[in-house]
Design a protein around this motif. Sequence first.
Motif, PDB file in Angstrom:
ATOM      1  N   THR A 102      -6.386   5.206   6.264  1.00 52.14           N
ATOM      2  CA  THR A 102      -5.976   3.871   6.688  1.00 52.14           C
ATOM      3  C   THR A 102      -4.956   3.310   5.695  1.00 52.14           C
ATOM      4  N   PRO A 103      -3.807   2.826   6.166  1.00 56.84           N
ATOM      5  CA  PRO A 103      -2.773   2.328   5.250  1.00 56.84           C
ATOM      6  C   PRO A 103      -3.245   1.103   4.481  1.00 56.84           C
ATOM      7  N   ILE A 104      -2.697   0.920   3.296  1.00 52.01           N
ATOM      8  CA  ILE A 104      -2.984  -0.293   2.543  1.00 52.01           C
ATOM      9  C   ILE A 104      -2.006  -1.384   2.974  1.00 52.01           C
ATOM     10  N   THR A 105      -2.514  -2.593   3.079  1.00 56.67           N
ATOM     11  CA  THR A 105      -1.692  -3.718   3.535  1.00 56.67           C
ATOM     12  C   THR A 105      -1.392  -4.713   2.425  1.00 56.67           C
ATOM     13  N   GLU A 106      -2.049  -4.566   1.281  1.00 59.66           N
ATOM     14  CA  GLU A 106      -1.834  -5.524   0.200  1.00 59.66           C
ATOM     15  C   GLU A 106      -1.987  -4.843  -1.150  1.00 59.66           C
ATOM     16  N   LEU A 107      -1.378  -5.447  -2.158  1.00 57.41           N
ATOM     17  CA  LEU A 107      -1.490  -4.998  -3.543  1.00 57.41           C
ATOM     18  C   LEU A 107      -1.697  -6.227  -4.411  1.00 57.41           C
ATOM     19  N   TYR A 108      -2.844  -6.306  -5.078  1.00 57.39           N
ATOM     20  CA  TYR A 108      -3.217  -7.490  -5.861  1.00 57.39           C
ATOM     21  C   TYR A 108      -3.144  -8.758  -5.020  1.00 57.39           C
ATOM     22  N   GLY A 109      -3.527  -8.640  -3.745  1.00 57.72           N
ATOM     23  CA  GLY A 109      -3.537  -9.793  -2.862  1.00 57.72           C
ATOM     24  C   GLY A 109      -2.193 -10.134  -2.263  1.00 57.72           C
ATOM     25  N   GLN A 110      -1.130  -9.420  -2.623  1.00 52.70           N
ATOM     26  CA  GLN A 110       0.205  -9.664  -2.086  1.00 52.70           C
ATOM     27  C   GLN A 110       0.427  -8.768  -0.867  1.00 52.70           C
ATOM     28  N   ASP A 111       0.904  -9.361   0.217  1.00 51.49           N
ATOM     29  CA  ASP A 111       1.080  -8.638   1.468  1.00 51.49           C
ATOM     30  C   ASP A 111       2.250  -7.674   1.373  1.00 51.49           C
ATOM     31  N   LEU A 112       2.066  -6.443   1.851  1.00 48.19           N
ATOM     32  CA  LEU A 112       3.118  -5.428   1.829  1.00 48.19           C
ATOM     33  C   LEU A 112       3.938  -5.403   3.118  1.00 48.19           C
ATOM     34  N   GLY A 113       3.550  -6.186   4.121  1.00 46.75           N
ATOM     35  CA  GLY A 113       4.283  -6.193   5.379  1.00 46.75           C
ATOM     36  C   GLY A 113       3.787  -5.174   6.385  1.00 46.75           C
ATOM     37  N   ILE A 114       2.685  -4.507   6.101  1.00 47.76           N
ATOM     38  CA  ILE A 114       2.085  -3.548   7.041  1.00 47.76           C
ATOM     39  C   ILE A 114       1.190  -4.311   8.010  1.00 47.76           C
TER      40      ILE A 114
END
Length: 338
Positions: A102-114
Amino acid sequence: MVFKRLLGSLGVGGPAVDTVLDPGAVTPGGVLGGQVHLRGGDADFTVEHLTLELLARVEAEHDDGESEGAVVFHRHVVGGNFRLAAHERYSVPFSFPVPWETPITELYGQDLGIVLGVRTELAVAGARDKGDLDPLAVRPLPAQEAVLEAFGQLGFGFGSADLELGRVGGTGQQLPFYQEIELVPAPRYAHRVSEVEVTFLAGPAGIEVVLEADKRGGPLSEGRDELTRFTVGHHDVDRVDWNAEVDGWIRQLVEHRAPYGGHAHKDEYGHHDDHDHGHGSGPGTGTAIAAGAAGLAVGVVGGMVAAEVVDEIGDFFEGEDEEGEEEEDEYDGGDEDE
């Protein structure tokens, strides 16, 4: 969400559905939980099945360009074969593991745009309706976070992230698509590469880290893509000096010294392949990189980017609700958990 959607294909006065996910982001391979709340319609109904679908907004490459569509990549049957009385309120709890890839959608609570979503399908009296749709947030596994944090500590910046329909050759990939996280190179590598793409393929034992560098050409040579892979165990996180480890990966990739590297290419379905199917790299020494809002997270979202991400998610979910069309059927390739 509230009971705002009457299931159109079931007729006026049909049941309404509202799926509420447990708070917080899930991890790849982790457990997604929540409850499906039902409200009976104007008459008694027999619910034949209640199913949750995981969807992803995915790009596909074609000879004449690119297109986007929704892919159903997992199904879980919550329940079925029960009576829902008129105007009855009934809740069905659920808990199931999401796919490791499953793709990750956030990093440290910041949205990656997925863009990922959980959609509820209710089947009543031979009719089906894909109703309630909720966004799905996925945070990285510790090993994924450590690798991305190391890139940030080494001076790489976040460029973009997307999902591509297709397969990465020579890997154990299970889903019909893969995630690419595009990184802007650190200054010391900027004269050698224009960007580095990272793909994680997670599994129960660990993750495959696929790196692709878009190498710049010289006066007597053309630019080209270089690709290589490394494996990381879930239990290696606390035993690796990730800055040194990832720096070594990049040096091998950029200098074309990776023993398991090769030239990457994309076919008409947009997937990567390479000329060698081996794996490389073992654990280094030192301590784990501490988690925190440093490194890549600084450049993940800001201003205009944040607004675009919100608009993209809104368009995806609003479009599904308004049109009621099964756009994902074109790319359907998910598994089912019963």
